[in-house]
Design a protein around this motif. Structure first.
Motif, mmCIF file in Angstrom:
data_model
loop_
_atom_site.group_PDB
_atom_site.id
_atom_site.type_symbol
_atom_site.label_atom_id
_atom_site.label_comp_id
_atom_site.label_asym_id
_atom_site.label_seq_id
_atom_site.Cartn_x
_atom_site.Cartn_y
_atom_site.Cartn_z
ATOM 1 N N VAL A 100 11.834 7.937 73.771
ATOM 2 C CA VAL A 100 12.621 8.790 72.884
ATOM 3 C C VAL A 100 12.646 8.126 71.510
ATOM 4 O O VAL A 100 12.947 6.943 71.393
ATOM 5 C CB VAL A 100 14.048 9.001 73.434
ATOM 6 N N ARG A 126 20.819 12.630 72.456
ATOM 7 C CA ARG A 126 20.022 11.521 73.002
ATOM 8 C C ARG A 126 19.902 11.662 74.522
ATOM 9 O O ARG A 126 18.816 11.523 75.085
ATOM 10 C CB ARG A 126 20.640 10.170 72.653
ATOM 11 N N ARG A 163 12.479 13.651 78.865
ATOM 12 C CA ARG A 163 11.407 12.665 79.058
ATOM 13 C C ARG A 163 11.285 12.265 80.529
ATOM 14 O O ARG A 163 10.180 12.136 81.057
ATOM 15 C CB ARG A 163 11.643 11.432 78.200
ATOM 16 N N PHE A 206 16.143 13.644 68.084
ATOM 17 C CA PHE A 206 15.429 12.794 69.030
ATOM 18 C C PHE A 206 14.169 13.505 69.496
ATOM 19 O O PHE A 206 14.219 14.667 69.889
ATOM 20 C CB PHE A 206 16.341 12.457 70.215
ATOM 21 N N HIS A 207 13.049 12.804 69.460
ATOM 22 C CA HIS A 207 11.748 13.366 69.779
ATOM 23 C C HIS A 207 11.142 12.680 70.986
ATOM 24 O O HIS A 207 11.327 11.479 71.182
ATOM 25 C CB HIS A 207 10.739 13.149 68.636
ATOM 26 N N ILE A 208 10.366 13.454 71.759
ATOM 27 C CA ILE A 208 9.439 12.899 72.735
ATOM 28 C C ILE A 208 8.075 13.381 72.277
ATOM 29 O O ILE A 208 7.862 14.595 72.112
ATOM 30 C CB ILE A 208 9.722 13.382 74.179
ATOM 31 N N ALA A 211 17.462 14.432 75.381
ATOM 32 C CA ALA A 211 16.083 14.011 75.148
ATOM 33 C C ALA A 211 15.612 13.074 76.260
ATOM 34 O O ALA A 211 14.477 13.192 76.745
ATOM 35 C CB ALA A 211 15.961 13.330 73.784
ATOM 36 N N GLU A 212 16.474 12.168 76.679
ATOM 37 C CA GLU A 212 16.105 11.246 77.762
ATOM 38 C C GLU A 212 15.879 12.009 79.066
ATOM 39 O O GLU A 212 14.967 11.696 79.826
ATOM 40 C CB GLU A 212 17.172 10.160 77.919
ATOM 41 N N GLU A 270 14.027 8.303 67.543
ATOM 42 C CA GLU A 270 15.056 8.880 66.679
ATOM 43 C C GLU A 270 14.563 8.990 65.244
ATOM 44 O O GLU A 270 13.985 8.050 64.701
ATOM 45 C CB GLU A 270 16.322 8.027 66.706
ATOM 46 N N HIS A 291 5.466 17.686 70.189
ATOM 47 C CA HIS A 291 6.742 17.011 70.417
ATOM 48 C C HIS A 291 7.790 17.961 70.968
ATOM 49 O O HIS A 291 7.679 19.176 70.878
ATOM 50 C CB HIS A 291 7.253 16.331 69.143
#
Length: 117
Positions: free
Chosen positions: A103, A39, A46, A110-112, A42-43, A105, A16
């Motif tokens: 993404v 956020r 991604r 925030f994870h990918i 994270a976006e 939460e 991740h």
């Protein structure tokens, strides 16, 4: 005799990218970004990943705030259900090996996710 039902998956593997924000669970004292900024970051990570603008490991190196998994290219290993928060588990168990999550939460940020097993 009907064929045996496929056993439910009990263990998956994942890597991740974690983008933390100020006040997130376990966030380093040096993290000063807001939740909205986290956020967005994270976006962005991604988007670069799905556009093939860097390998997963390269993007972990640039974007991830998880000091434990960062040296291993984001790998967190294999895990069972209910080890991580529900949203994280649902994403990991809900995609095929090699899949990239939206993404996700959690209280840590925030994870990918990249499904590895």
């Amino acid at each position: 005799i009907p064929p045996a039902a496929e056993a439910p998956l009990t263990v998956v593997g994942a890597a991740h990218i974690l983008v933390a924000y100020k006040g997130a669970l376990g966030a380093a004292k040096t993290v000063s970004r807001t939740k909205a900024e986290a956020r967005k970051r994270a976006e962005e990570a991604r988007e670069k990943l799905v556009a093939h603008q860097g390998t997963f490991e390269e993007l972990v190196s640039k974007y991830s705030d998880d000091d434990l998994s960062k040296p291993a290219g984001g790998k967190i290993g294999n895990f069972e259900r209910n080890v991580f928060p529900q949203a994280f588990t649902d994403a990991a168990f809900g995609m095929a090996v090699g899949g990239i999550s939206a993404v996700v939460e959690t209280p840590r940020g925030f994870h990918i996710l990249l499904r590895t097993k």
